[in-house]
Scaffold this motif. Structure first.
Motif: not given
Lengths: 264, 172
Positions: A78, A82, A84, A116, A211-213, A224-225, A245, A249, B75, B78-79, B83
């Motif tokens: 997929r 990223p 990092w 989360d 990760k997400g919001t 934002v986590y 965001r 970051r 969520r 945007a989830a 990002l």
């Protein structure tokens, strides 16, 4: 069936080809006799045609290779996160050996599926409780960041730094300890010149890398986590989403760097 | 097995169209199709042979779509977006969208997932009420009301946009 009376429900049936053959003549007559229903039917028919037209082109697009490969049993990669993010932030952030190692070993406590979401909810609750407190938002102020983070690190079992967000217009107000799901979290608060406050919530725990919001169903500040094995971070505030965001970051990057990890 | 795979491959364009109408963004839609295909391959025994795999595949995809919508609802949309700012812009569903087509695609995304799925299955995919009700796992009456409400909601949203556009023009 001549006596059947029609309603606007029949407009949908007719449009979708579900009106019985022997009712269609009577239905047409009903439409002619009810101009508003006829207009309604025409609007719906036009919307239907527009929808069909809009997506018809998809059928002619070549099938993406990854989908054909999926049918043939290859599991194509997929578009991933990223690099990092893939790095194991947890290992470096946790103080080696101590509580952190224990948490990773046991998969943390109090965290299950959707941990989360739970973390984001707690971070939002902490933000709503403390960032809103005009006079006493923090326990230890930010005048001596080394002292602040030393204390927070010791209590949370994380190797913490206070991210420098002055580039984004935010000054460190200070920090405090807050509850986390089954452990303790560090909350660091920042404010900009307009008085907007954001908080950085860092805790141990978490199983899945996500990760997400997150926003509560009834609105309010956005979180934002990031969550990695044994480590979670949420940046919460009420800012335009893109702005939050960017700040988030930046904060996360510095938390990683502060723990001895350079962001690639 | 090869015959079965060939039959599934043939359904991909239809699955992609359905997913695109549901999700708008091309990458997210293809991710949904891929999830559906991967799940289908692990459950080949559930496909009654001799039948087209179409309804079976649409059923699988619908379940995945509803699961995904539940998560997104909690969520925030945007989830599902990365990002990284550069990647965050969604690929338009259709190249060179006109204002009208953009509005209708936007409006479609605003109606509830259940109604959207019902409406798209019937109005775009051309399934009968009976077929759609089976695939969505709801009684025929529920399906009917989702279609009616979905269609009315879509029209109301479009009327609303048209009204706002008129106001903007008047204000100039």
């Amino acid at each position: 069936m001549n006596g059947r009376s029609f309603t606007d429900r029949d407009i949908h049936l007719a449009l979708d080809g579900e009106l019985p053959e022997d009712e269609r003549t009577a239905y047409q007559a009903w439409l002619e006799a009810n101009p508003d229903m006829k207009a309604r039917s025409q609007r719906f028919a036009a919307d239907n045609a527009a929808l069909r037209g809009l997506f018809s082109g998809v059928l002619d697009e070549p099938v993406p290779a990854r989908l054909a490969a999926a049918v043939n049993g290859d599991t194509p990669k997929r578009k991933g996160m990223p690099p990092w993010w893939r790095m194991s932030a947890a290992a470096a952030l946790l103080i080696a050996g101590g509580l952190g190692g224990y948490l990773v070993g046991t998969g943390g406590f109090g965290f299950g599926p959707d941990s989360d979401d739970r973390m984001a909810e707690l971070a939002i609750a902490a933000h709503q409780t403390f960032a809103a407190d005009k006079n006493r938002p923090v326990e230890v102020d930010g005048s001596d960041p080394a002292y602040l983070t030393g204390w927070l690190s010791k209590r949370t079992g994380l190797n913490l730094v206070a991210p420098d967000l002055t580039g984004n217009g935010f000054q460190l107000l200070g920090g405090r300890l807050v509850p986390a799901a089954g452990s303790t979290a560090a909350l660091m608060l920042y404010a900009d010149e307009q008085g907007n406050r954001i908080s950085v919530y860092v805790t141990t725990g978490g199983i899945d890398a996500t990760k997400g919001t997150y926003v509560l169903a009834d609105g309010g500040p956005e979180a934002v986590y990031w969550q990695e094995q044994g480590y979670g971070c949420a940046v919460v505030g009420t800012l335009p989403p893109d702005e939050l965001r960017v700040v988030a970051r930046d904060a996360y990057k510095q938390l990683l760097a502060g723990a001895g990890l350079a962001r690639s | 097995m090869e015959e079965k795979k060939a039959a599934i491959l043939q359904e991909i364009p239809r699955l992609r169209r359905y997913a695109r109408a549901l999700l708008r963004d091309r990458e997210s839609a293809d991710d949904l199709v891929q999830d559906c295909l991967e799940r289908a391959l692990t459950r080949m025994e559930n496909w009654r042979t001799g039948e087209s795999p179409r309804r079976w595949l649409f059923t699988i995809m619908h379940h995945l779509f509803i699961d995904q919508m539940r998560k997104v609802k909690r969520r925030g949309e945007a989830a599902i977006l990365p990002l990284d700012a550069g990647e965050a812009l969604a690929t338009p569903a259709i190249q060179a969208e006109s204002v009208a087509s953009r509005e209708i695609v936007d409006a479609l995304q605003q109606i509830s997932p259940d109604r959207r799925a019902a409406l798209v299955m019937v109005a775009i995919e051309g399934f009968s009420y009976a077929e759609a009700a089976t695939m969505l796992g709801v009684p025929a009456g529920t399906l009917m009301s989702r279609i009616a409400r979905g269609r009315e909601e879509l029209r109301a949203l479009l009327d609303d946009q048209a009204r706002r556009r008129t106001i903007r023009i008047v204000e100039k």
